[in-house]
Design an enzyme around this catalytic site. Sequence first.
Site, PDB file in Angstrom:
ATOM      1  N   GLU A  96     168.651  73.940  -1.902  1.00  0.00           N
ATOM      2  CA  GLU A  96     169.116  73.995  -3.230  1.00  0.00           C
ATOM      3  C   GLU A  96     168.434  75.102  -4.168  1.00  0.00           C
ATOM      4  OE1 GLU A  96     170.211  69.352  -4.157  1.00  0.00           O
ATOM      5  OE2 GLU A  96     167.884  69.836  -4.323  1.00  0.00           O
ATOM      6  N   CYS A 109     164.978  79.348  -9.749  1.00  0.00           N
ATOM      7  CA  CYS A 109     163.934  78.808  -8.932  1.00  0.00           C
ATOM      8  C   CYS A 109     164.675  78.762  -7.354  1.00  0.00           C
ATOM      9  CB  CYS A 109     163.699  77.466  -9.328  1.00  0.00           C
ATOM     10  SG  CYS A 109     162.617  76.471  -8.434  1.00  0.00           S
ATOM     11  N   CYS A 116     160.293  70.522   4.182  1.00  0.00           N
ATOM     12  CA  CYS A 116     158.964  71.084   3.907  1.00  0.00           C
ATOM     13  C   CYS A 116     157.943  70.348   4.807  1.00  0.00           C
ATOM     14  CB  CYS A 116     158.615  70.628   2.626  1.00  0.00           C
ATOM     15  SG  CYS A 116     157.245  71.518   1.779  1.00  0.00           S
ATOM     16  N   CYS A 120     153.280  66.333  -0.226  1.00  0.00           N
ATOM     17  CA  CYS A 120     152.753  65.773  -1.424  1.00  0.00           C
ATOM     18  C   CYS A 120     153.365  64.536  -1.796  1.00  0.00           C
ATOM     19  CB  CYS A 120     152.978  66.760  -2.452  1.00  0.00           C
ATOM     20  SG  CYS A 120     152.195  68.391  -1.642  1.00  0.00           S
ATOM     21  N   CYS A 123     156.342  64.390  -4.676  1.00  0.00           N
ATOM     22  CA  CYS A 123     157.178  65.490  -4.460  1.00  0.00           C
ATOM     23  C   CYS A 123     158.260  64.771  -3.874  1.00  0.00           C
ATOM     24  CB  CYS A 123     156.721  66.789  -4.062  1.00  0.00           C
ATOM     25  SG  CYS A 123     158.086  68.058  -3.855  1.00  0.00           S
ATOM     26  N   GLU A 169     157.353  75.702   1.376  1.00  0.00           N
ATOM     27  CA  GLU A 169     155.998  76.239   0.882  1.00  0.00           C
ATOM     28  C   GLU A 169     156.000  77.621   1.303  1.00  0.00           C
ATOM     29  OE1 GLU A 169     153.127  75.931  -0.621  1.00  0.00           O
ATOM     30  OE2 GLU A 169     152.581  77.960   0.233  1.00  0.00           O
ATOM     31  N   SER A 222     149.623  74.934  -7.074  1.00  0.00           N
ATOM     32  CA  SER A 222     149.915  73.670  -7.331  1.00  0.00           C
ATOM     33  C   SER A 222     148.609  72.744  -7.325  1.00  0.00           C
ATOM     34  CB  SER A 222     150.936  73.066  -6.501  1.00  0.00           C
ATOM     35  OG  SER A 222     152.051  73.851  -6.642  1.00  0.00           O
ATOM     36  N   CYS A 341     161.457  70.286 -11.444  1.00  0.00           N
ATOM     37  CA  CYS A 341     160.473  70.345 -10.492  1.00  0.00           C
ATOM     38  C   CYS A 341     160.181  69.307  -9.516  1.00  0.00           C
ATOM     39  CB  CYS A 341     159.121  70.627 -11.108  1.00  0.00           C
ATOM     40  SG  CYS A 341     158.817  72.165 -12.120  1.00  0.00           S
TER      41      CYS A 341
HETATM   42  N1  SAH Z   1     155.268  74.295  -1.928  1.00  0.00           N
HETATM   43  C1  SAH Z   1     154.854  75.227  -3.210  1.00  0.00           C
HETATM   44  C2  SAH Z   1     156.356  75.633  -3.994  1.00  0.00           C
HETATM   45  C3  SAH Z   1     157.027  74.252  -4.500  1.00  0.00           C
HETATM   46  S1  SAH Z   1     156.772  74.491  -6.296  1.00  0.00           S
HETATM   47  C4  SAH Z   1     154.053  74.514  -4.315  1.00  0.00           C
HETATM   48  O1  SAH Z   1     153.625  73.298  -3.799  1.00  0.00           O
HETATM   49  O2  SAH Z   1     153.588  75.298  -4.970  1.00  0.00           O
HETATM   50  C5  SAH Z   1     157.409  72.978  -6.830  1.00  0.00           C
HETATM   51  C6  SAH Z   1     156.458  72.686  -7.949  1.00  0.00           C
HETATM   52  O3  SAH Z   1     156.960  71.066  -8.443  1.00  0.00           O
HETATM   53  C7  SAH Z   1     155.268  72.417  -7.480  1.00  0.00           C
HETATM   54  O4  SAH Z   1     153.927  72.713  -8.549  1.00  0.00           O
HETATM   55  C8  SAH Z   1     155.164  70.821  -7.167  1.00  0.00           C
HETATM   56  O5  SAH Z   1     153.967  70.257  -7.037  1.00  0.00           O
HETATM   57  C9  SAH Z   1     155.681  70.230  -8.468  1.00  0.00           C
HETATM   58  N2  SAH Z   1     156.133  69.004  -8.110  1.00  0.00           N
HETATM   59  C10 SAH Z   1     156.696  68.331  -7.180  1.00  0.00           C
HETATM   60  N3  SAH Z   1     156.985  67.173  -7.392  1.00  0.00           N
HETATM   61  C11 SAH Z   1     157.145  67.017  -8.811  1.00  0.00           C
HETATM   62  C12 SAH Z   1     157.614  66.112  -9.440  1.00  0.00           C
HETATM   63  N4  SAH Z   1     158.001  64.689  -9.141  1.00  0.00           N
HETATM   64  N5  SAH Z   1     157.483  66.281 -11.009  1.00  0.00           N
HETATM   65  C13 SAH Z   1     157.069  67.371 -11.503  1.00  0.00           C
HETATM   66  N6  SAH Z   1     156.661  68.520 -10.646  1.00  0.00           N
HETATM   67  C14 SAH Z   1     156.705  67.971  -9.515  1.00  0.00           C
END
Ligand code: SAH
Length: 355
Positions: A96, A109, A116, A120, A123, A169, A222, A341
């Site tokens: 996506e 984005c 992945c 986390c 996420c 990532e 992050s 996000c």
């Molecule tokens: N793997 C990379 C790129 C993904 S960025 C990274 O972790 O930075 C996606 C962003 O959205 C990251 O900052 C992630 O931590 C954040 N994110 C993940 N789950 C989320 C959620 N449920 N609500 C808001 N932000 C979230």
Amino acid sequence: MKQNLLDLNYEDLKSFLENRIGIEEKKLNMRMQQIFTAVYQKGLSGFENLTTIPLDLRKKLSENISLNESKIVETHESTDGTLKFLVKLSDGNKVECVFIPEKTRGTICVSSQVGCSLTCTFCRSGTQRLVKNLTASEIVSQIMLVKNKLKDWTDQKIVSNIVFMGQGEPLINMKNLKTAIQILKDKRGLNYGNKKITVSTSGIANKISEAADEIGTYLALSLHAPNDKLREEIMPINKKFKIKDLIQQLKYYTSIVKEPIFLEYVMLKGVNDTEECAKQLVKLMAQFPSKVNLIEFNSWPGVKFEPTERKNIEKFSKYIQDKGYMSFIRRSRGDDVLAACGQLRTESEKKSKPN
Ligand code: SAH
């Protein structure tokens, strides 16, 4: 098999044209310019339409080079105007990407992997098994497809900013990420500057110096928790790369790139939103140039966290600002179509079910 043009940076395409297509040296620069401009600035859909070059060469290019093998197979529009695209790759996998229109800019984005490898806990992409790294062309094609969809082929870019904040990532897919970013930045082509691109990482510490030396865009970390104990609970990657390692690497990054690091901090009710956390966060920010983006937590089916209430996000933000640091509250966009996000997910299943 045809060579995908979007996998080649300028130099590689040039040697491909010389060695494999047989373009003579004295015409090479001219042909390169014609092709790069047509593909990346005008959105050329096929070489048969490249009428500035001779017919026999057009034919040869069509036979040997493909332009875009991915396709948009679904589009979802949020009530706030955010667009989520489901992109099907030539191997059948899907990723996506999201377009977020704002008053003064339009941000895409993009995803860097199918699935992945991180897990986390907050996420949704983390509930999806890693299938593969995207190739450079699969990364670049997300931008090309969205530009096409939005008819974004004039100087006034509709897609003005690119963030690597989709699925995956990016720093685990370093080689292809670097090629893709070379293509995105090329002034003869798409021409996105360092300040128009943000790479976001969960903190792959041993790749950050390479990113500083060879990528040079904005970097987002992050972070989500200001100490190892809490960070490890919500982001298992912190078992491998500790906050201390990250700080050291981010100091290096800012010494080379000379821009602050964006610290992403998703506000999880009762987990990382206390005053003690804010205090620790400020101590961390004192060690290298940074700004914090507080992100409203976006919920998704099956997740165990809840968002911090707005007034508490504001309090947290004010605490940081009062200590003299920059803190912004990022408004959630597109969550009604699971485009926000942390809400992106396609089909691959993790072996164990997410809780
Ligand atoms: N793997 C990379 C790129 C993904 S960025 C990274 O972790 O930075 C996606 C962003 O959205 C990251 O900052 C992630 O931590 C954040 N994110 C993940 N789950 C989320 C959620 N449920 N609500 C808001 N932000 C979230």
